[in-house]
Design an enzyme around this catalytic site. Structure first.
Site, short mmCIF file in Angstrom:
data_model
loop_
_atom_site.label_atom_id
_atom_site.label_comp_id
_atom_site.label_asym_id
_atom_site.label_seq_id
_atom_site.Cartn_x
_atom_site.Cartn_y
_atom_site.Cartn_z
N GLU A 138 0.82 -1.22 0.00
CA GLU A 138 0.00 0.00 0.00
C GLU A 138 0.85 1.27 0.00
OE1 GLU A 138 -3.00 -0.29 3.06
OE2 GLU A 138 -3.96 -2.01 2.11
N GLU A 174 -5.78 -8.91 -0.98
CA GLU A 174 -6.35 -9.09 0.37
C GLU A 174 -7.84 -8.84 0.31
OE1 GLU A 174 -4.81 -6.45 3.40
OE2 GLU A 174 -2.73 -6.95 2.95
#
Ligand SMILES: *[C@@H]1O[C@H](CO)[C@@H](O)[C@H](O)[C@H]1NC(C)=O
Ligand SMILES: *[C@@H]1O[C@H](CO)[C@@H](O)[C@H](O)[C@H]1NC(C)=O
Ligand SMILES: *[C@@H]1O[C@H](CO)[C@@H](O)[C@H](O)[C@H]1NC(C)=O
Ligand SMILES: *[C@@H]1O[C@H](CO)[C@@H](O)[C@H](O)[C@H]1NC(C)=O
Length: 466
Positions: free
Chosen positions: A125, A269
């Site tokens: 991220e 995810e």
């Protein structure tokens, strides 16, 4: 943004029936898991590897680092493994020399043995961490890692990508209107997408309908893939029956807007917490089970999303274990499918179907007078490919003979298999021992594509191959 409920239900009902028909007919495909290790009571990596292979349909593992002990434990399992370069290391990868060293130390020893490393993920991220140094280093780091993998001839097998949170988009309310954040689109995301397209690597997204919940019951139904009144995207006219589809289509729209609609999307995810704080909406075991089961089925069903119909998506559930050392609210420590003792928190539908479990060892006792011949038992051995590189074969010997429970005394000086004293002959003995000791699956004989399974017994003289 909603049509009158009755109208939407008319539109939606046939669609939901069709979806559930397809889901029922779908094979139990593979699924990935995120294997984090921030817990005090987690099992040994070798036990985790054995458990995943024997008892679950998990076929992919994402690590949040490149821990050599875990990578060794995953050797010979066939599981596809994504390793991650920690965010703190990413800026150093703008040096090609450092990237080459990172690959030589963290990827090469494992990929050359039998760990099926399929991706290097550059940070986690990064595009939503407000850190300029990190952000500017991202794409150069990815390019250098790719170059470093190519120098080791591993770029065909090991792709380079990075994961994104949905925070990289400006808006996910209407999927068709989604865009990347201003200032990121041209400077960071476009070169990133160009790199992914050129190397056939996917854009990877962490997508959590759980974080899209509000206090209204219908967002819960929408998030959990239950029958609901649906949401119409007024921009495209498409009807959304679940939140995950809306999130993935938002990512796709933003990517397509930049001209890269052909770049694949994978879900690195998704998940749901089984416990949380009193104030956290929608936490609980039953809801977590419902979400994960439905998300896995839906993404594997081939139905696709409204903007990306008729396809499956790779998905990795977050996460394999509850991790009691993670900071933040209680939910953060309760995303696991399993507890530290490997008992399931709930049944997410990822266990191997008991009827199709292959016995771990089949002991056939031949009836008297019916001595089993090698041909009759279909025995198999693992040997090097004739043209295999000697250096790689030496690595195979070192790797196989370094495993616990594998005894290579026979090929050492004085051993019955020492002669002929060649790398090829010793590798055959060692690779076969590894293959036989690990359940003789074809993937236990891969050895970086230097091994091959044969039905011809390689034993000679007193040197008996197991
Ligand atoms: C390694 O993982 C890939 C998926 O990335 C899979 O297609 C392949 O079959 C796996 N290889 C082995 C030897 O199991
Ligand atoms: C940005 O990230 C780098 C690498 O992780 C770190 O060393 C640096 O301290 C960070 N800068 C800020 C301002 O947080
Ligand atoms: C949500 O559903 C529960 C149980 O069906 C009900 O008691 C509650 O009033 C509903 N809440 C809202 C905001 O509709
Ligand atoms: C998707 O599959 C359905 C049913 O097989 C078919 O009717 C439709 O044309 C397909 N759509 C696309 C875009 O391929």
């Amino acid at each position: 943004m909603r049509l009158p409920t009755v109208l939407v239900q008319i539109l939606l009902l046939p669609m939901l029936l069709w979806i559930s028909a397809v889901i029922k007919g779908a094979d139990a495909g593979g699924v990935g898991v995120n294997y984090g290790t921030r817990g005090t009571t987690l099992p040994a990596p070798a036990d985790v590897a054995r458990f995943l292979v024997r008892e679950t349909v998990v076929d992919r593992v994402r690590l949040l680092d490149a821990d050599p002990a875990v990578l060794r434990a995953l050797a010979g399992t066939g599981l596809a493994v994504d390793v991650t370069v920690p965010n703190g290391v990413v800026p150093r990868l703008v040096s090609l020399a450092f990237a080459r060293r990172w690959v030589r130390e963290n990827v090469v020893p494992h990929a050359r043995a039998a760990t099926n490393i399929s991706r290097v993920l550059v940070g986690d991220e990064v595009t939503t961490e407000a850190n300029r140094t990190l952000l500017l280093a991202l794409v150069p780091a990815m390019q250098n890692l790719h170059t470093a993998l190519a120098a080791e001839s591993l770029h065909g097998r090991v792709k380079v990508s990075t994961t994104h949170s949905l925070g990289v988009l400006t808006s996910t309310e209407r999927p068709s209107a989604a865009r990347f954040r201003d200032g990121y689109d041209a400077a960071i995301v476009k070169p990133l997408l160009r790199f992914l397209r050129a190397t056939a690597a996917p854009f990877m997204v962490n997508a959590y309908p759980f974080y899209g919940l509000t206090n209204e019951n219908d967002t819960l139904d929408f998030a959990l893939f239950r029958v609901n009144s649906g949401v119409v995207d007024e921009g495209s006219g498409l009807v959304y029956s679940n939140m995950l589809d809306a999130q993935l289509d938002a990512v796709h729209s933003a990517i397509r807007r930049l001209g890269f609609g052909d770049v694949d999307i994978a879900v690195s995810e998704t998940g749901w917490p089984s416990a949380g704080e009193d104030w956290e909406v929608g936490v609980g075991k039953d809801l977590a089970r419902e979400y994960n089961r439905n998300a896995i089925r839906h993404l594997g069903s081939g139905v696709g999303t409204p903007l990306m119909p008729n396809r499956t998506f790779e998905v990795s559930i977050f996460s394999l274990f509850d991790e009691n050392l993670k900071p933040g609210p209680v939910s953060q420590r309760n995303f696991g499918l399993f507890r530290g003792d490997m008992t399931p928190v709930y049944d997410a539908g990822i266990f191997t179907d008991p009827e199709v479990v292959e016995p771990v060892s089949t002991k056939v006792t031949p009836a008297p007078g019916q001595e089993a011949t090698p041909a009759a038992t279909g025995r198999q051995w693992c040997v090097p490919k004739p043209a295999a590189d000697e250096m790689m074969l030496q690595e195979n010997i070192d790797f196989a003979c370094g495993q616990e429970g594998i005894d290579c005394a026979a090929i050492r000086p004085g051993g019955v298999c020492h002669e002929p004293d060649t790398v090829q002959a010793h590798a055959a003995y060692a690779m076969n021992l590894f293959f036989q000791s690990n359940g003789h699956h074809a993937f236990n004989c891969d050895f970086g594509q230097t091994g091959v399974v044969t039905t011809a017994d390689p034993s000679y003289g007193d040197c008996i191959f197991m």
